[in-house]
Design a protein around this motif. Structure first.
Motif, PDB file in Angstrom:
ATOM      1  N   LEU A 187       0.830  -1.204   0.000  1.00 17.02           N
ATOM      2  CA  LEU A 187       0.000   0.000   0.000  1.00 17.02           C
ATOM      3  C   LEU A 187       0.864   1.253   0.000  1.00 17.02           C
ATOM      4  O   LEU A 187       0.605   2.206  -0.756  1.00 17.02           O
ATOM      5  CB  LEU A 187      -0.926  -0.016   1.225  1.00 17.02           C
ATOM      6  N   ALA A 188       1.903   1.278   0.836  1.00 17.19           N
ATOM      7  CA  ALA A 188       2.768   2.456   0.932  1.00 17.19           C
ATOM      8  C   ALA A 188       3.518   2.715  -0.368  1.00 17.19           C
ATOM      9  O   ALA A 188       3.815   3.863  -0.700  1.00 17.19           O
ATOM     10  CB  ALA A 188       3.763   2.287   2.080  1.00 17.19           C
ATOM     11  N   LEU A 189       3.808   1.649  -1.120  1.00 13.38           N
ATOM     12  CA  LEU A 189       4.547   1.787  -2.377  1.00 13.38           C
ATOM     13  C   LEU A 189       3.614   1.877  -3.589  1.00 13.38           C
ATOM     14  O   LEU A 189       4.077   1.836  -4.725  1.00 13.38           O
ATOM     15  CB  LEU A 189       5.517   0.615  -2.542  1.00 13.38           C
ATOM     16  N   ARG A 190       2.318   1.991  -3.329  1.00 13.34           N
ATOM     17  CA  ARG A 190       1.308   2.082  -4.388  1.00 13.34           C
ATOM     18  C   ARG A 190       1.392   0.891  -5.342  1.00 13.34           C
ATOM     19  O   ARG A 190       1.155   1.018  -6.554  1.00 13.34           O
ATOM     20  CB  ARG A 190       1.428   3.400  -5.154  1.00 13.34           C
ATOM     21  N   ALA A 191       1.750  -0.259  -4.796  1.00 16.42           N
ATOM     22  CA  ALA A 191       1.916  -1.467  -5.601  1.00 16.42           C
ATOM     23  C   ALA A 191       0.744  -2.412  -5.385  1.00 16.42           C
ATOM     24  O   ALA A 191       0.078  -2.378  -4.340  1.00 16.42           O
ATOM     25  CB  ALA A 191       3.216  -2.173  -5.234  1.00 16.42           C
ATOM     26  N   THR A 192       0.500  -3.254  -6.366  1.00 15.08           N
ATOM     27  CA  THR A 192      -0.493  -4.307  -6.191  1.00 15.08           C
ATOM     28  C   THR A 192       0.123  -5.417  -5.345  1.00 15.08           C
ATOM     29  O   THR A 192       1.340  -5.654  -5.394  1.00 15.08           O
ATOM     30  CB  THR A 192      -0.940  -4.878  -7.545  1.00 15.08           C
ATOM     31  N   VAL A 193      -0.689  -6.089  -4.563  1.00 15.33           N
ATOM     32  CA  VAL A 193      -0.223  -7.198  -3.736  1.00 15.33           C
ATOM     33  C   VAL A 193       0.381  -8.266  -4.643  1.00 15.33           C
ATOM     34  O   VAL A 193      -0.194  -8.636  -5.669  1.00 15.33           O
ATOM     35  CB  VAL A 193      -1.379  -7.774  -2.905  1.00 15.33           C
ATOM     36  N   GLY A 194       1.553  -8.746  -4.256  1.00 11.26           N
ATOM     37  CA  GLY A 194       2.228  -9.762  -5.049  1.00 11.26           C
ATOM     38  C   GLY A 194       3.304  -9.224  -5.971  1.00 11.26           C
ATOM     39  O   GLY A 194       4.025 -10.006  -6.598  1.00 11.26           O
ATOM     40  N   THR A 195       3.418  -7.884  -6.066  1.00  7.61           N
ATOM     41  CA  THR A 195       4.471  -7.294  -6.894  1.00  7.61           C
ATOM     42  C   THR A 195       5.841  -7.739  -6.384  1.00  7.61           C
ATOM     43  O   THR A 195       6.093  -7.715  -5.181  1.00  7.61           O
ATOM     44  CB  THR A 195       4.371  -5.753  -6.852  1.00  7.61           C
ATOM     45  N   PRO A 196       6.752  -8.153  -7.270  1.00  7.16           N
ATOM     46  CA  PRO A 196       8.078  -8.595  -6.816  1.00  7.16           C
ATOM     47  C   PRO A 196       8.886  -7.459  -6.208  1.00  7.16           C
ATOM     48  O   PRO A 196       8.797  -6.313  -6.650  1.00  7.16           O
ATOM     49  CB  PRO A 196       8.736  -9.128  -8.095  1.00  7.16           C
TER      50      PRO A 196
END
Length: 232
Positions: A187-196
């Motif tokens: 969430l903090a990195l604005r990434a989708t869950v599971g992003t490497p």
């Protein structure tokens, strides 16, 4: 295989400069129509491009072209700000939380702490050109860093330790691994869950060989390039 051809076509546009760093790609539906393919096939191509560090995804915002990776030499104790400045980039650090805790499993492992030891815990996010690229948790032993939480903690901790406490680390041990981004970190990195992600664990030692500060860094895998300079 069509998804390989699509990957190569997008790579060519990136390499030629038609697609610029941080530029947003068209929506998946539109891209699929452009290549006359299905979204399933398109996503296979995008996943390969992401794995190669060519593009990155922001949750609910879409796909973007990756900027050049930050060169990160783990054999040196320069701060994040120093590395960024040396490579003519712009940096920012955001403090999420700072508190004194009873050492958890992670802190105890990094710093070889006894049960029920106190430790400072800082959670911060690092940005490159306003893009969040790393989620960092720092653990610091209270004795050498008395009053640490009273300082401005959005600044470089390396410089703070040096200037206020007179501490230059004598040794750093590093461990690099890979993991998927999950929960609050994603969430903090604005990434989708599971992003490497590339995970860098560091332990800093004082002149007496004692571990006094450690960190766990979750990096967007396309954002850094691990390098090392060794004199033989």
């Amino acid at each position: 295989m069509q998804y390989v051809m699509i990957k190569q076509a997008i790579e060519e546009q990136i390499e030629s400069g038609l697609l610029a760093p941080r530029q947003k790609l068209p929506a998946e539906r539109k891209l699929a129509e452009s290549f006359n393919t299905t979204r399933v096939t398109l996503r296979e191509a995008l996943s390969l491009l992401e794995a190669d560090g060519c593009i990155y995804r922001e949750d609910r915002r879409g796909w973007f072209i990756s900027p050049p990776a930050l060169k990160y030499d783990l054999s040196q104790t320069r701060s994040f700000n120093e590395w960024v400045s040396m490579q003519y980039r712009t940096a920012q650090t955001e403090l999420l939380s700072a508190r004194s805790i009873v050492a958890n499993k992670q802190a105890s492992h990094l710093l070889k702490l006894q049960p029920f030891s106190d430790v400072y815990q800082l959670n911060r996010v690092r940005y490159l050109e306003q893009r969040p690229v790393a989620y960092v948790t720092n653990y610091a032993c209270p004795q050498p860093f008395v009053g640490l939480l009273e300082h401005e903690l959005n600044q470089s901790l390396t410089e703070l330790y040096r200037q206020h406490y007179g501490i230059d680390f004598e040794r750093v041990d590093c461990r690099v691994s890979t993991r998927a981004l999950m929960g609050d970190v994603a969430l903090a990195l604005r990434a989708t869950v599971g992003t490497p992600a590339i995970v860098v664990e560091k332990v800093h030692f004082n002149a007496q060989g004692e571990p006094i500060e450690g960190s766990v860094e979750f990096w967007r895998h396309d954002a850094i390039q691990i390098v090392s300079q060794v004199t033989l």
